[in-house]
Design a protein around this motif. Sequence first.
Motif, mmCIF file in Angstrom:
data_model
loop_
_atom_site.group_PDB
_atom_site.id
_atom_site.type_symbol
_atom_site.label_atom_id
_atom_site.label_comp_id
_atom_site.label_asym_id
_atom_site.label_seq_id
_atom_site.Cartn_x
_atom_site.Cartn_y
_atom_site.Cartn_z
ATOM 1 N N ASP A 204 -8.309 11.922 -0.668
ATOM 2 C CA ASP A 204 -9.610 11.990 -1.536
ATOM 3 C C ASP A 204 -9.769 10.312 -1.971
ATOM 4 O O ASP A 204 -8.959 9.893 -2.798
ATOM 5 N N PRO A 205 -10.778 10.076 -1.251
ATOM 6 C CA PRO A 205 -11.086 8.475 -1.689
ATOM 7 C C PRO A 205 -11.377 8.379 -3.140
ATOM 8 O O PRO A 205 -11.291 7.257 -3.564
ATOM 9 N N VAL A 206 -11.826 9.262 -3.934
ATOM 10 C CA VAL A 206 -11.858 9.227 -5.372
ATOM 11 C C VAL A 206 -10.515 8.748 -5.985
ATOM 12 O O VAL A 206 -10.507 7.782 -6.783
ATOM 13 N N ASP A 207 -9.683 9.332 -5.432
ATOM 14 C CA ASP A 207 -8.214 9.187 -6.166
ATOM 15 C C ASP A 207 -8.029 7.784 -5.622
ATOM 16 O O ASP A 207 -7.009 7.077 -6.597
ATOM 17 N N VAL A 208 -8.213 7.382 -4.483
ATOM 18 C CA VAL A 208 -7.862 6.058 -4.100
ATOM 19 C C VAL A 208 -8.444 5.239 -5.012
ATOM 20 O O VAL A 208 -7.832 4.061 -5.285
ATOM 21 N N LEU A 209 -9.894 5.290 -5.096
ATOM 22 C CA LEU A 209 -10.648 4.267 -6.005
ATOM 23 C C LEU A 209 -9.765 4.172 -7.272
ATOM 24 O O LEU A 209 -9.699 2.935 -7.839
ATOM 25 N N PHE A 210 -9.446 5.139 -7.911
ATOM 26 C CA PHE A 210 -9.015 5.014 -9.164
ATOM 27 C C PHE A 210 -7.495 4.460 -9.335
ATOM 28 O O PHE A 210 -7.024 4.653 -10.392
ATOM 29 N N GLY A 211 -6.860 4.584 -8.057
ATOM 30 C CA GLY A 211 -5.885 3.998 -8.087
ATOM 31 C C GLY A 211 -5.893 2.373 -7.710
ATOM 32 O O GLY A 211 -4.601 1.715 -7.806
ATOM 33 N N THR A 212 -7.008 1.880 -7.686
ATOM 34 C CA THR A 212 -7.150 0.498 -7.807
ATOM 35 C C THR A 212 -7.311 -0.155 -8.979
ATOM 36 O O THR A 212 -7.427 0.697 -9.954
ATOM 37 N N GLN A 213 -7.181 -1.359 -8.812
ATOM 38 C CA GLN A 213 -7.235 -2.095 -10.310
ATOM 39 C C GLN A 213 -7.719 -3.599 -9.894
ATOM 40 O O GLN A 213 -7.298 -4.274 -9.592
ATOM 41 N N LEU A 214 -9.362 -3.495 -10.105
ATOM 42 C CA LEU A 214 -10.026 -4.404 -9.815
ATOM 43 C C LEU A 214 -9.895 -5.843 -10.780
ATOM 44 O O LEU A 214 -9.560 -5.648 -11.917
ATOM 45 N N GLY A 215 -9.789 -6.989 -10.150
ATOM 46 C CA GLY A 215 -9.517 -8.271 -10.964
ATOM 47 C C GLY A 215 -7.867 -8.412 -10.512
ATOM 48 O O GLY A 215 -7.297 -8.150 -9.863
ATOM 49 N N GLY A 216 -7.742 -9.646 -11.351
ATOM 50 C CA GLY A 216 -6.489 -10.592 -11.129
ATOM 51 C C GLY A 216 -6.494 -11.390 -10.123
ATOM 52 O O GLY A 216 -7.393 -11.617 -9.677
ATOM 53 N N GLY A 217 -5.154 -11.865 -9.580
ATOM 54 C CA GLY A 217 -5.128 -12.833 -8.600
ATOM 55 C C GLY A 217 -5.015 -12.324 -7.413
ATOM 56 O O GLY A 217 -5.541 -11.197 -6.984
ATOM 57 N N THR A 218 -4.701 -13.238 -6.393
ATOM 58 C CA THR A 218 -4.624 -12.791 -4.936
ATOM 59 C C THR A 218 -3.416 -13.442 -4.398
ATOM 60 O O THR A 218 -3.308 -14.413 -4.274
ATOM 61 N N ASP A 219 -2.491 -12.500 -3.751
ATOM 62 C CA ASP A 219 -1.582 -13.000 -2.976
ATOM 63 C C ASP A 219 -1.484 -12.354 -1.448
ATOM 64 O O ASP A 219 -0.865 -11.292 -1.431
ATOM 65 N N ILE A 220 -2.400 -12.896 -0.529
ATOM 66 C CA ILE A 220 -2.397 -12.212 0.669
ATOM 67 C C ILE A 220 -1.217 -12.295 1.425
ATOM 68 O O ILE A 220 -1.010 -11.263 2.098
ATOM 69 N N ASN A 221 -0.525 -13.398 1.544
ATOM 70 C CA ASN A 221 0.850 -13.402 2.403
ATOM 71 C C ASN A 221 1.770 -12.461 1.969
ATOM 72 O O ASN A 221 2.270 -11.620 2.837
ATOM 73 N N ARG A 222 1.861 -11.891 0.569
ATOM 74 C CA ARG A 222 2.547 -10.994 0.013
ATOM 75 C C ARG A 222 2.060 -9.742 0.765
ATOM 76 O O ARG A 222 2.815 -8.881 1.066
#
Length: 424
Positions: free
Chosen positions: A294-312
């Motif tokens: 369910d992509p809606v569940d996926v979207l509400f599992g995200t938290q937009l904003g904050g920093g970025t750690d691509i390596n991690r």
Amino acid sequence: MTTVTTANGADGAPGARHARDAAGASRGTDPAAERLRRWRLVLGGEGGGDGTGCALGGTDAAMDRTLEALYGSGQGAGAGPGGGRRAAGLGGSAPQIARWLGDIRTYFPTSVVQVMQRDAIDRLGLSAMLLEPEMLEAVEADVHLVGTLLSLNKVMPETTKETARAVVRKVVEDLEKRLTARTRATLAGALDRSARVSRPRHRDIDWDRTIRANLKNYLPEYRTVVPERLIGYGRAAQSVKKEVVLCIDQSGSMAASVVYASVFGAVLASMRSLDTRLVVFDTAVVDLTDQLSDPVDVLFGTQLGGGTDINRALAYCQSRITRPAETVVVLISDLYEGGIRNEMLKRVAAMKASGVRFVTLLALSDEGAPAYDRDHAAALAALGAPAFACTPDLFPDVMAAAIEKRPLPVPESFAPHGGSGAAS
């Protein structure tokens, strides 16, 4: 007067000119009068003060008031000292804003309504209003609105969450209708072709590749090729699988990409020949694979904003790869790395050396070229992992090329980071 001076509209508003152009669409009246009318609607201004001398009445006047409320010169609550930022005349009244939202849906097509809504949220700070269920029901839902709602998810009251989920689900279902059929068809063909067999049945012979492989056996006297070695397609049996890892940057600038990637993740997860994993990250990493049904569940599992750690994030993805030669990793990020840059590049190089097909998308949206870290993009290109922006319509072709290990269809505008328009 609202003066439109650039392609981006009045006072830097992206939709001002677009909206007024739509308002000024021809009605087939006297050409000279129609030109004045259209200029009057484009320029704005009261009582012909724009220089056209054209007064508006009826629907035109109502349309002009609607535009003036958003793009006009009245000072609002957001104006800085000395009258810095111009704002509209909607004030802080929720009923008044709700009426305005209804008016723009009456006078303008959906595509323009969505632009004006985005401008209202950006220029007037209406995000807080979206926390009211009545306001959410009045807006025209689109990908950008979903991104705004996701950014408000953590502060959204329980009374609003049900309405917000309904709005998000409507957008997601529309996207699935648009994207699913072509994605499945394109990738099913790619999976068939990637599972080549050396003793194919007649109907499974890849004649183009078979002829090329046997050109040395050409008999000129018979004008034919003797096919000593047949190359064919497997039929995407369940045992023939590719692994796909979608690694998605959830910083605020990537909102539209997060929406599209979540929908594509659900589509890919529904294909039995693919083992799909979806990972989102900022400075933390969250695996949302178990919610892909369910992509809606996926979207509400995200938290937009904050920093970025691509390596991690890449370290986590790398630890989950079990069959490197059969794996495609898709990093969706603007590459503004807050982690350890050199480690990130070493990790990409290591994955590629092990046989992983690595794809970097600077954006997955309809917005065109985003702001991105050009140094990191160039460094990835030097490793054979070109970074480029991708529209949702192009994404199935990118994935098909990655699965088949063909050159990627890099848009020409990103050719400097990926070669001559295609990348291997």
